[in-house]
Motif scaffolding. Structure first.
Motif, PDB file in Angstrom:
ATOM      1  N   VAL C 476      -1.308 108.095   7.683  1.00 51.21           N
ATOM      2  CA  VAL C 476      -2.677 107.714   7.341  1.00 51.21           C
ATOM      3  C   VAL C 476      -3.294 106.907   8.485  1.00 51.21           C
ATOM      4  CG1 VAL C 476      -4.050 106.313   5.775  1.00 51.21           C
ATOM      5  CG2 VAL C 476      -2.222 107.760   4.875  1.00 51.21           C
ATOM      6  N   LYS C 477      -2.552 105.925   8.939  1.00 48.22           N
ATOM      7  CA  LYS C 477      -3.045 105.065  10.008  1.00 48.22           C
ATOM      8  C   LYS C 477      -3.315 105.870  11.276  1.00 48.22           C
ATOM      9  CE  LYS C 477      -3.080 100.842  12.140  1.00 48.22           C
ATOM     10  NZ  LYS C 477      -2.726  99.448  11.967  1.00 48.22           N
ATOM     11  N   GLN C 478      -2.385 106.779  11.592  1.00 52.18           N
ATOM     12  CA  GLN C 478      -2.557 107.571  12.807  1.00 52.18           C
ATOM     13  C   GLN C 478      -3.778 108.480  12.710  1.00 52.18           C
ATOM     14  OE1 GLN C 478       1.354 109.217  12.790  1.00 52.18           O
ATOM     15  NE2 GLN C 478       2.175 107.723  14.231  1.00 52.18           N
ATOM     16  N   ASN C 479      -4.033 109.006  11.524  1.00 50.94           N
ATOM     17  CA  ASN C 479      -5.240 109.808  11.341  1.00 50.94           C
ATOM     18  C   ASN C 479      -6.485 108.958  11.555  1.00 50.94           C
ATOM     19  OD1 ASN C 479      -5.188 112.753  10.462  1.00 50.94           O
ATOM     20  ND2 ASN C 479      -3.465 111.920   9.304  1.00 50.94           N
ATOM     21  N   LEU C 480      -6.480 107.771  10.989  1.00 50.71           N
ATOM     22  CA  LEU C 480      -7.645 106.899  11.152  1.00 50.71           C
ATOM     23  C   LEU C 480      -7.845 106.555  12.626  1.00 50.71           C
ATOM     24  CD1 LEU C 480      -7.124 104.488   8.128  1.00 50.71           C
ATOM     25  CD2 LEU C 480      -8.936 106.172   8.386  1.00 50.71           C
ATOM     26  N   ARG C 481      -6.755 106.248  13.291  1.00 55.13           N
ATOM     27  CA  ARG C 481      -6.845 105.923  14.714  1.00 55.13           C
ATOM     28  C   ARG C 481      -7.366 107.117  15.507  1.00 55.13           C
ATOM     29  NH1 ARG C 481      -4.515 101.416  16.722  1.00 55.13           N
ATOM     30  NH2 ARG C 481      -4.590 102.384  18.769  1.00 55.13           N
ATOM     31  N   PHE C 482      -6.856 108.292  15.148  1.00 59.01           N
ATOM     32  CA  PHE C 482      -7.276 109.468  15.887  1.00 59.01           C
ATOM     33  C   PHE C 482      -8.771 109.722  15.748  1.00 59.01           C
ATOM     34  CE2 PHE C 482      -8.271 114.000  15.972  1.00 59.01           C
ATOM     35  CZ  PHE C 482      -7.950 114.256  17.291  1.00 59.01           C
ATOM     36  N   PHE C 483      -9.238 109.728  14.501  1.00 57.10           N
ATOM     37  CA  PHE C 483     -10.635 110.097  14.315  1.00 57.10           C
ATOM     38  C   PHE C 483     -11.582 109.032  14.850  1.00 57.10           C
ATOM     39  CE2 PHE C 483      -8.803 113.268  11.504  1.00 57.10           C
ATOM     40  CZ  PHE C 483      -9.548 114.370  11.882  1.00 57.10           C
ATOM     41  N   THR C 504     -11.478  99.423   1.754  1.00 50.65           N
ATOM     42  CA  THR C 504     -12.382 100.129   0.851  1.00 50.65           C
ATOM     43  C   THR C 504     -11.657 101.184   0.028  1.00 50.65           C
ATOM     44  OG1 THR C 504     -14.038  99.879   2.572  1.00 50.65           O
ATOM     45  CG2 THR C 504     -14.569 101.351   0.748  1.00 50.65           C
ATOM     46  N   PHE C 505     -10.786 101.928   0.652  1.00 47.44           N
ATOM     47  CA  PHE C 505     -10.167 103.059  -0.037  1.00 47.44           C
ATOM     48  C   PHE C 505      -8.772 102.740  -0.570  1.00 47.44           C
ATOM     49  CE2 PHE C 505     -13.318 105.113   2.668  1.00 47.44           C
ATOM     50  CZ  PHE C 505     -13.934 105.946   1.761  1.00 47.44           C
ATOM     51  N   GLY C 506      -8.312 101.534  -0.346  1.00 47.10           N
ATOM     52  CA  GLY C 506      -6.995 101.165  -0.848  1.00 47.10           C
ATOM     53  C   GLY C 506      -5.859 101.919  -0.184  1.00 47.10           C
ATOM     54  N   PHE C 507      -5.933 102.055   1.125  1.00 52.73           N
ATOM     55  CA  PHE C 507      -4.876 102.780   1.834  1.00 52.73           C
ATOM     56  C   PHE C 507      -3.672 101.892   2.137  1.00 52.73           C
ATOM     57  CE2 PHE C 507      -8.409 105.511   3.760  1.00 52.73           C
ATOM     58  CZ  PHE C 507      -8.274 106.462   2.771  1.00 52.73           C
ATOM     59  N   ALA C 508      -3.830 100.592   1.942  1.00 51.12           N
ATOM     60  CA  ALA C 508      -2.811  99.667   2.433  1.00 51.12           C
ATOM     61  C   ALA C 508      -1.374 100.085   2.101  1.00 51.12           C
ATOM     62  CB  ALA C 508      -3.109  98.257   1.930  1.00 51.12           C
ATOM     63  N   PRO C 509      -1.067 100.478   0.846  1.00 52.25           N
ATOM     64  CA  PRO C 509       0.354 100.785   0.564  1.00 52.25           C
ATOM     65  C   PRO C 509       0.840 102.056   1.243  1.00 52.25           C
ATOM     66  CG  PRO C 509      -1.000 100.770  -1.452  1.00 52.25           C
ATOM     67  CD  PRO C 509      -1.925 100.650  -0.320  1.00 52.25           C
ATOM     68  N   LEU C 518       0.272 113.038   0.887  1.00 50.80           N
ATOM     69  CA  LEU C 518      -0.563 112.265  -0.033  1.00 50.80           C
ATOM     70  C   LEU C 518      -0.974 113.122  -1.220  1.00 50.80           C
ATOM     71  CD1 LEU C 518      -3.057 110.531   2.417  1.00 50.80           C
ATOM     72  CD2 LEU C 518      -1.098 109.512   1.300  1.00 50.80           C
ATOM     73  N   PRO C 519      -1.198 112.471  -2.374  1.00 47.68           N
ATOM     74  CA  PRO C 519      -1.803 113.206  -3.482  1.00 47.68           C
ATOM     75  C   PRO C 519      -3.207 113.665  -3.071  1.00 47.68           C
ATOM     76  CG  PRO C 519      -1.121 110.990  -4.160  1.00 47.68           C
ATOM     77  CD  PRO C 519      -0.906 111.075  -2.697  1.00 47.68           C
ATOM     78  N   LEU C 520      -3.652 114.738  -3.698  1.00 52.00           N
ATOM     79  CA  LEU C 520      -4.912 115.350  -3.302  1.00 52.00           C
ATOM     80  C   LEU C 520      -6.065 114.344  -3.243  1.00 52.00           C
ATOM     81  CD1 LEU C 520      -5.811 118.215  -2.626  1.00 52.00           C
ATOM     82  CD2 LEU C 520      -6.724 118.372  -4.924  1.00 52.00           C
ATOM     83  N   GLY C 521      -6.132 113.473  -4.252  1.00 50.33           N
ATOM     84  CA  GLY C 521      -7.228 112.514  -4.306  1.00 50.33           C
ATOM     85  C   GLY C 521      -7.253 111.618  -3.077  1.00 50.33           C
ATOM     86  N   PHE C 522      -6.079 111.205  -2.628  1.00 53.81           N
ATOM     87  CA  PHE C 522      -6.038 110.333  -1.459  1.00 53.81           C
ATOM     88  C   PHE C 522      -6.311 111.104  -0.186  1.00 53.81           C
ATOM     89  CE2 PHE C 522      -4.354 106.992  -4.112  1.00 53.81           C
ATOM     90  CZ  PHE C 522      -4.978 105.896  -3.550  1.00 53.81           C
ATOM     91  N   GLN C 524      -8.426 113.429  -0.006  1.00 54.31           N
ATOM     92  CA  GLN C 524      -9.874 113.526   0.014  1.00 54.31           C
ATOM     93  C   GLN C 524     -10.484 112.221   0.486  1.00 54.31           C
ATOM     94  OE1 GLN C 524     -12.246 112.144  -2.178  1.00 54.31           O
ATOM     95  NE2 GLN C 524     -13.936 113.604  -2.046  1.00 54.31           N
ATOM     96  N   ARG C 525      -9.949 111.100   0.016  1.00 52.14           N
ATOM     97  CA  ARG C 525     -10.463 109.801   0.437  1.00 52.14           C
ATOM     98  C   ARG C 525     -10.253 109.597   1.924  1.00 52.14           C
ATOM     99  NH1 ARG C 525      -7.706 108.037  -4.406  1.00 52.14           N
ATOM    100  NH2 ARG C 525      -9.242 107.536  -6.022  1.00 52.14           N
ATOM    101  N   LEU C 526      -9.075 109.999   2.388  1.00 53.56           N
ATOM    102  CA  LEU C 526      -8.773 109.814   3.800  1.00 53.56           C
ATOM    103  C   LEU C 526      -9.715 110.678   4.650  1.00 53.56           C
ATOM    104  CD1 LEU C 526      -7.051 108.592   6.004  1.00 53.56           C
ATOM    105  CD2 LEU C 526      -5.369 110.383   5.641  1.00 53.56           C
ATOM    106  N   ALA C 527      -9.955 111.903   4.187  1.00 52.83           N
ATOM    107  CA  ALA C 527     -10.862 112.776   4.928  1.00 52.83           C
ATOM    108  C   ALA C 527     -12.243 112.137   5.015  1.00 52.83           C
ATOM    109  CB  ALA C 527     -10.939 114.140   4.256  1.00 52.83           C
ATOM    110  N   LEU C 528     -12.674 111.538   3.920  1.00 55.40           N
ATOM    111  CA  LEU C 528     -13.990 110.880   3.928  1.00 55.40           C
ATOM    112  C   LEU C 528     -13.971 109.700   4.898  1.00 55.40           C
ATOM    113  CD1 LEU C 528     -16.837 110.651   2.741  1.00 55.40           C
ATOM    114  CD2 LEU C 528     -15.901 109.113   1.023  1.00 55.40           C
TER     115      LEU C 528
END
Lengths: 373, 387, 635
Positions: C476-483, C504-509, C518-522, C524-528
């Motif tokens: 998750v973190k690497q995706n955020l860093r990348f984008f 905001t999206f509760g990615f911490a854990p 990730l579950p589909l919902g997350f 989607q949140r990560l993509a957003l």
């Protein structure tokens, strides 16, 4: 900004290559296996061969020659055969690679100062090995004949004697690992680069992340660079690994310029990146890209001179190999690694590489732009 | 559509059994997929042709006319006679010159495989004592270097005999060697390469293609739908084996036609034996592909593994180019578990030597054993459930 | 031409299916179906399929499933009995265990504990016997895409032992039933989503199954096709089949006779959906924002303790009050006149969200972080459109995917593209964000052609693809860093944005977890989050909530709304009608043309007819398409 985006792309690529255990294995395991097994397996010399001797003569010369054959390094064992059918069966069943047959008058002829002929029956199913073995056999026989002549010597001829002074340059003992290792540098980097470029672009296309890149401010060149640099890093890394193994584990001295060597790796990497990108532009799924890589790689490796020399191919095929980057790079590695060649020599193989780079990357860029827009 | 109630227990029991009709339907489906998938066609038809051409023309050990340079630093008539003998050799494509450095550069570039140097005072030395002829070979191609040595040696012998005859001396007794190549009179390397190449091709068609097929069903979610029907394990496996077996035989046919029609490689064995042994080997290749596919359930990984586990060993360790005897003991031991090794031996024998039951039987037995192993592994790994 | 077959069926289904009376739907549908395809029903009825209907049910006793590495069970011990004769809806948010349960019922997974009996049989031990009476349609329909419609049918007919005359009869009936007759020669991969779904159903129906398990058959399929499938399945249920239909579409669930509601593998509710809906009586209201912004109102409302849930519905905010909350108090809290809060018909979705503990509250929306888009600094004239299509056309060979489409989207507006599968909305969308070159016409963003000067314009653009395109192997973190990195963010600024998104999206854990796991919902949140990292002022969203559950969807729109309030412009394609309600304006794309455009309420008004005096968005959608077809037919 440019640089920032680019490093981000590169880090991402390296992370996705190394994070997944499967991908790590795919990059590392083949290198290990190939470095450990291929130098020993890819040998065309003959050693440990079993040969047969069908001695109908029984005279001293035949016995002496048989003993010398048995003592030769290339032949592990001499199988005595006592009759024609036994000799035939041994050849048929591939128990022996060749049968040396001394006819009844062999020693008699020699003792009488006449020429003697030994028949050699070879297994044509392995004609190359047989030919190599025949050369060993011939040199043993000739040495013996020479010694005989010297012993018979007598007054000798009223002239000096010429002699062959053979030096095997670049590989004094004609050790096949010396030949295999430089070629392996080319082979191993090929697989790495093609997988990184061709397959990873296809994977991005399948996962939809390619679209993400396309709507971002990145330019096509940056996207290309983002694929090219990691591929290059992998290639140089793998190449260095094989080089280290060659120098340290196999003890093959590196005789050229390291700078030139790495320049050549970069150029070779670029030419493969061009091929990989071209394949990735032509294919829409990973499966297609895999088959594309396979279809390119198999002929390219087989026709690189690794298995049999390029000069033995028919002219039209030699012409075709001019477009084969692996062929040029195996030549370059041998030129630099073993022969210590300088730029002027290497340049002749670099020139076609440059053409391949321009051709493939240019085509990939044009097609990528057209496909996107 | 709901016309037939299925509560009849007898009917239910009958459904349990293996059904030829279901098998036929599955095979038909697989066949249609093969025909429609350009990738399958590429692997089954294009690769055999391309590989046959490459192996038939490209892999060639019959070193006719090696490029060897001759540096004449001495231009005496004696040296020129040597040059003449050198140029007359059918095995050598001579480049004659006087500049040693230029020749060395050519050898570094790989344009020459050896250099023979007649030094400045060669003819004088020949009168007074030892006259060395320097032979420098390109050791970066050890196999070629060996041939260069042998050919130059041959030229030297001829030249010496000529010298002796000119001097009117009687030559010392010599030992001649009279080589006879059995099964392959002209020692054409193509004759043993092509049967070996067929091994590679069958491996690629059999293992690489089938490594994709089961994984593909999992990836596309069709396996789940199949499993929800009354398909049995045997039907499922056979439906993967039969179509690709036929495809493999087709590839074999293409290879046979090319080897006989284009490359003129003799075939001295019996076609029945060819079919029998090829069936066994195909069972190995298909079994290996299916086992990989079933275990990975992922096309990408399956293809990679198939490449590394089936294709590379078939090239490197089957003995079709590289002599197994010459490998170190450890590597030699590994070759015993490579099915391709046994098939190469059988094919080379079948093509060139004709039926040789003792060789064929031993190899066929091994192939049978390993085929059973691979197929058994696949059967064991195949589950009719998702977990 | 894709869609013609559906369209013909769509007409019949559309005319005949009232949507407002959930209780009667299946009877009504069965009746309609009978008149439409009377042959099938009567034949089946006379054969007496349900003769031994006594044990045609599904009984779960303590059934549960655990997977290795997961701390809570995928399916917690379930005690349940499902009956034949109607469609049972299996409903729940992502990761509720719907698919796992269906797979256990089909004998494709062995339960960890407990037992299931399907039609009196144990799915694992007596799997082969069960499969003689079982039809199962997995999530992706289980079709061979490189086989034609007919070949797929033939394959499954053979696998299910349907032979000879019976086979021919079944094919004829099923092809007529599904309206696939004209397409028997077409490859399944070339069918539209709706047609694939029908073919999948037809394949599952071969061999006269008496138990039918359908796993999310409605995902990614447009409303017309969905409605047709729904009608078919109800007709089958009317004949005595036991049908389980898993879905995350609550309007579908609402029409089932019974629903089974799962969350994290545990049973929340089982029974008629109507009961649950009725429990919400008096708690659903439409709030008229008057002069204020509907989005601001919604956000304010969601912050109020009395409001459990809320969405935008056309010009209104639809609010669900918490139990025992007084509407007057809510109106006061929101500074609304009492009469601005009108009671609304409760929906199943209201009950669903309520049962799950209410929707997201307004406070956590992303817009809070984002500075307002300054109109003056970013753009010369406020009136100039931000996104504009001028006579946009794209042809593929002889096929015109997008045909002279023109529209303009102003700053701070949400513009939605709606249309059946294959109507050309994706093509239009791709041209707008510069992924596809128009054959003619112009796609302008901020007055610029993205094709010509890409980098500059693209920097202000956020894009979220249908498949939540993330690097699945990266964390998750690497995706955020990348984008953030590819948009040129670096150093502290970058870390700060990543932290914002994480909070905001509760990615911490899950920062270190691979995005693919990730579950589909997350996902989607990560993509957003990735699309918003560089604070774009224009957002392109391609079916942004496809396949995610209503809770995640609400949260998603909360974020979007808050950004729009700050002046961000949004262009979105969607299949979900409730999503269409969020849009300020909608463009309806059909056969490559923009056949209608306007605010949701005016489209609904346009579609008003005698049978449907107060049409829903879905009804409006269907009716507008039918009118277009009718007009074309006359010409």
């Amino acid at each position: 900004m440019m640089l920032q985006s680019l490093t981000t792309l590169i880090i991402k690529e390296l992370l996705s290559l190394l994070r997944d255990r499967q991908s790590r294995m795919i990059i590392i395991v083949p290198v290990l296996v190939q470095v450990l097994v291929f130098p020993f397996a890819a040998t065309l010399e003959v050693s440990n061969a079993v040969i047969g001797v069908f001695d109908e003569d029984g005279g001293r010369h035949a016995v002496e020659l048989t003993q010398r054959l048995a003592a030769a390094e290339s032949f592990s064992r001499v199988l005595p055969l006592y009759n024609g059918p036994a000799a035939a069966a041994a050849l048929n069943n591939q128990d022996v690679l060749l049968v040396a047959r001394f006819s009844p008058q062999f020693s008699g002829n020699l003792d009488a100062g006449r020429a003697a002929v030994a028949q050699v029956l070879l297994d044509g199913r392995r004609s190359n090995a047989a030919q190599v073995a025949l050369n060993y056999l011939r040199s043993i026989v000739e040495t013996y004949a020479g010694e005989m002549a010297n012993m018979a010597g007598g007054p000798g001829l009223p002239r000096g004697e010429s002699e062959l002074e053979i030096r095997n340059w670049y590989n004094p003992n004609l050790d096949s690992t010396w030949f295999v290792l430089p070629s392996l540098i080319a082979l191993i980097t090929t697989v790495g680069v093609l997988i990184v470029t061709a397959l990873s672009v296809a994977r991005e296309r399948e996962q939809g992340t390619l679209e993400q890149l396309l709507v971002s401010p990145l330019t096509t060149w940056q996207i290309f660079m983002g694929k090219a640099v990691p591929a290059m890093l992998i290639a140089t890394g793998q190449g260095s690994l094989v080089l280290l193994a060659g120098v340290l584990a196999y003890g093959i001295p590196f005789s050229g310029s390291l700078l030139l060597f790495y320049c050549a790796i970069v150029l070779y990497g670029l030419s493969l990146i061009g091929v990989g990108l071209l394949i990735s532009v032509l294919c829409s799924t990973q499966q297609q890209a895999f088959i594309g890589v396979f279809l390119f790689m198999m002929p390219a490796i087989l026709l690189s001179g690794y298995i049999s020399p390029v000069e033995n191919m028919p002219g039209w095929l030699q012409g075709l190999t001019m477009a084969n980057p692996i062929r040029h790079f195996t030549e370059i590695t041998k030129q630099i690694y073993l022969k210590g060649a300088g730029f002027s020599v290497v340049w002749q193989s670099i020139r076609p590489l440059l053409l391949i780079i321009v051709g493939t990357i240019g085509a990939a860029y044009a097609m990528f732009r057209r496909k996107v827009s | 559509m709901l016309a037939r109630p299925r509560s009849d227990p007898a009917l239910r029991d009958r459904e349990k059994a293996f059904s030829l009709k279901r098998l036929a339907a599955l095979c038909r489906k697989e066949g249609l997929q093969i025909i429609r998938d350009p990738a399958s066609l590429l692997i089954a038809f294009v690769i055999p042709v391309v590989l046959m051409v490459i192996f038939g023309y490209g892999i060639n050990f019959d070193s006719v006319a090696l490029r060897v340079g001759l540096v004449l630093e001495d231009e005496s008539p004696t040296a020129r006679r040597f040059a003449a003998a050198f140029q007359a050799s059918p095995f050598i494509e001579a480049t004659v010159g006087t500049d040693r450095q230029a020749m060395v550069a050519l050898m570094q570039a790989g344009k020459l495989r050896g250099i023979v140097v007649l030094p400045v005072n060669f003819s004088r030395a020949l009168i007074t004592g030892k006259a060395p002829i320097q032979v420098l070979t390109d050791g970066s191609e050890p196999n070629t270097a060996n041939f260069v040595q042998a050919y130059v040696n041959g030229v030297w012998q001829v030249w010496r005999q000529n010298q002796d005859q000119d001097a009117g001396a009687s030559p010392p007794p010599t030992i001649g060697l009279e080589p006879r190549y059995w099964f392959n009179q002209a020692a054409v390397s193509r004759n043993f390469i092509v049967p070996g190449a067929i091994t590679i091709i069958i491996t690629v068609v059999g293992a690489v293609l089938t490594s994709l097929v089961v994984a593909r069903e999992w990836e596309r979610g069709t396996m789940e739908a199949l499993l929800a029907t009354r398909v049995t394990k045997a039907e499922l496996l056979l439906s993967k084996l039969i179509p690709y077996y036929l495809l493999g035989l087709f590839a074999l046919l293409v290879c046979m036609i090319m080897s006989g029609g284009l490359f003129m490689v003799p075939f001295r064995g019996s076609y029945a034996m060819l079919w029998g042994v090829s069936t066994l080997f195909l069972a190995n290749a298909l079994g290996m592909g299916l086992a990989i596919s079933t275990l990975t359930r992922n096309q990408f990984n399956a293809a990679q593994i198939a490449l590394n586990a089936a294709f590379l060993p078939a090239v490197m360790l089957s003995g079709f180019v590289f002599e197994i005897d010459s490998m170190p003991a450890v590597v030699r031991a590994i070759t015993y578990i490579i099915p391709a090794r046994y098939y190469v031996k059988t094919m080379q024998t079948l093509f060139l030597a004709g039926p040789a039951p003792s060789i064929l039987l031993a190899n066929a037995l091994f192939l049978l054993g390993s085929a059973v192993l691979f197929l058994g592994l696949t059967a064991a790994a195949t589950r009719l459930r998702l977990d | 031409m894709p869609g013609q077959g559906e369209q013909r069926n769509g007409k019949t289904a559309g005319e005949s299916l009232p949507c407002t009376a959930p209780e009667n739907t299946d009877k009504a549908l069965a009746a309609q179906e009978k008149s439409r395809a009377g042959g099938i029903t009567s034949a089946r009825a006379s054969a007496g399929t349900v003769a031994d209907g006594g044990n045609l049910d599904i009984v779960l006793s303590g059934l549960s499933k655990r997977f290795k590495g997961l701390d809570h069970p995928a399916v917690a011990p379930l005690e349940l009995k499902l009956h034949a004769g109607a469609v049972t809806g299996l409903v729940g948010p992502d990761g509720a265990g719907k698919t796992t349960l269906l797979r256990m019922l089909a004998g494709l997974l062995a339960p960890s504990a407990g037992q299931a009996r399907v039609a009196g049989l144990d799915p694992v031990a007596e799997g082969r016997a069960l499969r003689a009476v079982l039809g199962y349609m997995p999530q992706r329909f289980g079709l061979y895409e490189d086989l034609s419609v007919q070949e797929n049918l033939t394959l499954y007919a053979s696998l299910r032992g349907v032979e000879g005359k019976e086979r021919q009869a079944s094919f004829a009936t099923l092809l007529r039933f599904t309206g696939l007759e004209p397409f028997t020669g077409r490859l399944a991969g070339k069918l539209s989503g709706g047609m694939k779904q029908k073919l999948g159903l037809a394949c599952a129906l071969l061999g006269s199954p008496r138990v039918l398990l359908l796993d999310e058959p409605g995902v990614g399929v447009d409303p017309i096709s969905r409605r047709e499938l729904w009608a078919m399945v109800h007709a089958l249920a009317g004949e005595g089949l036991l049908i389980v239909w898993s879905t995350s579409y609550l309007d579908e669930a609402e029409q089932c006779r019974e629903v089974v509601l799962l969350r994290e593998g545990a049973l929340l509710y089982a029974g008629p959906p109507g009961n649950l809906t009725r429990s919400m009586a008096g708690r659903s209201f439409l709030a008229d924002p008057g002069e204020r912004s509907k989005r601001a109102l919604l956000r304010q409302a969601l912050g109020a303790p009395e409001v459990g849930d809320g969405i935008i519905q056309g010009g209104f905010a639809r609010l669900i009050l918490r139990k025992d909350a007084a509407p007057e108090a809510v109106a006061r809290a929101l500074n609304l006149p009492a009469k601005a809060l009108r009671p609304a018909e409760p929906r199943f979705e209201d009950a669903f969200i309520d049962l799950l503990g209410g929707g997201p509250s307004g406070g956590e929306a992303l817009g809070g972080e984002v500075p307002a888009v300054s109109v003056a600094s970013r753009q010369g004239k406020e009136s100039a459109p931000v996104i504009e299509a001028r006579e946009l056309t794209r042809t593929f060979g002889s096929f015109t995917a997008t045909d002279r489409v023109s529209f303009a989207v102003g700053r701070g507006e949400i513009f939605g593209l709606l249309g059946p599968n294959g109507a050309g909305k994706s093509t239009t969308f791709k041209m707008m964000c510069g992924l596809l070159k128009p054959s003619s016409g112009q796609a302008l963003v901020l007055g610029r052609d993205l094709q010509r000067e890409p980098a500059a314009a693209r920097r202000r653009l956020g894009y979220m693809a249908q498949k939540f395109s993330l690097y699945e192997g990266l964390s998750v973190k690497q995706n955020l860093r990348f984008f953030s990195g590819i948009y040129g963010l670096s150093g502290r600024e970058r870390e700060k944005r990543i932290q914002e998104m994480t909070a905001t999206f509760g990615f911490a854990p899950m920062l270190g977890q691979a995005a693919g796991e990730l579950p589909l919902g997350f996902k989607q949140r990560l993509a957003l989050a990735c699309a918003l990292m560089h604070r774009p002022d224009i957002l392109f969203l391609d079916e942004p909530t496809s396949g995610v559950d209503p809770l995640t969807r609400r949260e998603f729109w909360l974020h979007i709304n808050s950004m729009v309030e700050k002046g961000v412009t949004v262009m979105v394609t969607t299949h979900f009608m409730d999503e269409a309600e969020y849009c300020d304006r909608i463009g309806l794309v059909y056969h490559g043309r923009l056949i209608a455009a306007g605010p949701p309420d005016s489209l609904k008004a346009e579609a008003r007819a005698e049978q449907t005096p107060n049409p829903s968005m879905e009804e409006a959608f269907i009716s507008l398409i039918e009118r277009y077809d009718a007009a074309r037919g006359e010409n």
